[in-house]
Design a protein around this motif. Structure first.
Motif, short mmCIF file in Angstrom:
data_model
loop_
_atom_site.label_atom_id
_atom_site.label_comp_id
_atom_site.label_asym_id
_atom_site.label_seq_id
_atom_site.Cartn_x
_atom_site.Cartn_y
_atom_site.Cartn_z
N ASP A 64 0.83 -1.32 0.01
CA ASP A 64 -0.03 -0.03 0.15
C ASP A 64 0.96 1.33 -0.13
O ASP A 64 0.57 2.30 -0.68
CB ASP A 64 -1.08 0.00 1.19
CG ASP A 64 -2.13 -1.09 1.13
OD1 ASP A 64 -2.19 -1.64 -0.05
OD2 ASP A 64 -2.74 -1.28 2.19
N ALA A 65 2.05 1.27 0.74
CA ALA A 65 2.90 2.39 0.87
C ALA A 65 3.62 2.44 -0.43
O ALA A 65 4.42 3.58 -0.82
CB ALA A 65 3.94 2.16 1.84
N GLY A 66 3.72 1.50 -1.51
CA GLY A 66 4.38 1.56 -2.74
C GLY A 66 5.79 0.80 -2.66
O GLY A 66 6.61 1.20 -3.65
N THR A 67 6.24 0.70 -1.72
CA THR A 67 7.63 0.13 -1.40
C THR A 67 7.88 -1.17 -2.09
O THR A 67 8.78 -1.18 -2.54
CB THR A 67 7.76 -0.15 0.13
OG1 THR A 67 7.40 1.00 0.83
CG2 THR A 67 9.19 -0.39 0.40
N ILE A 68 6.84 -2.10 -2.19
CA ILE A 68 7.02 -3.27 -3.01
C ILE A 68 5.90 -3.15 -4.07
O ILE A 68 4.85 -2.76 -4.08
CB ILE A 68 6.92 -4.57 -2.04
CG1 ILE A 68 5.68 -4.62 -1.41
CG2 ILE A 68 8.27 -4.64 -1.25
CD1 ILE A 68 5.44 -5.86 -0.74
#
Length: 128
Positions: free
Chosen positions: A110-114
């Motif tokens: 959700d944070a866009g990290t993966i």
């Protein structure tokens, strides 16, 4: 002549002190072993303690000769049980549940990290 002026007096004094502390260590280890031994009934424990109280040096020697092998086996078994308990505790505390791992991976997604592909890899590895 003073006590501290003669080397051999000092040497033998250290030997006596060392022997005394070694005896005390052996005595306390034996007393601990007596109380931890589950096979020895209460009366025999009392007899050993009385024997050690009234004839300490002879009692230590007789106990080590008569029960020394069992003492080692009991100590080894206690060490194994302690190691297993600590390993189980470490495994319990160190590893997160699969639900927690997936929730962490979802938060990273959700944070866009993966990427979604990485999220699916993590999810499949946790569920295995």
């Amino acid at each position: 002549m003073s006590f501290w002026e003669n080397f051999w007096d000092i040497f033998w004094w250290f030997i006596y002190v060392y022997a005394f502390f070694a005896f005390l260590f052996a005595l306390f280890v034996i007393i601990g072993d007596i109380f931890r031994d589950r096979e020895l009934n209460g009366w025999l424990k009392a007899v050993w303690i009385v024997f050690l109280a009234f004839l300490p040096i002879l009692g230590v020697l007789v106990y080590l000769i008569a029960r020394g092998k069992g003492m080692t086996e009991r100590a080894r078994e206690r060490a194994r049980q302690n190691r297993e308990a600590s390993d189980a505790y470490i495994r319990q505390v160190a590893t997160a549940s699969p639900t927690e791992e997936i929730a962490k991976a979802k938060a990273l997604l959700d944070a866009g990290t993966i990427s979604p592909d990485e999220f699916e890899k993590i999810k499949s590895s946790v569920l295995v």
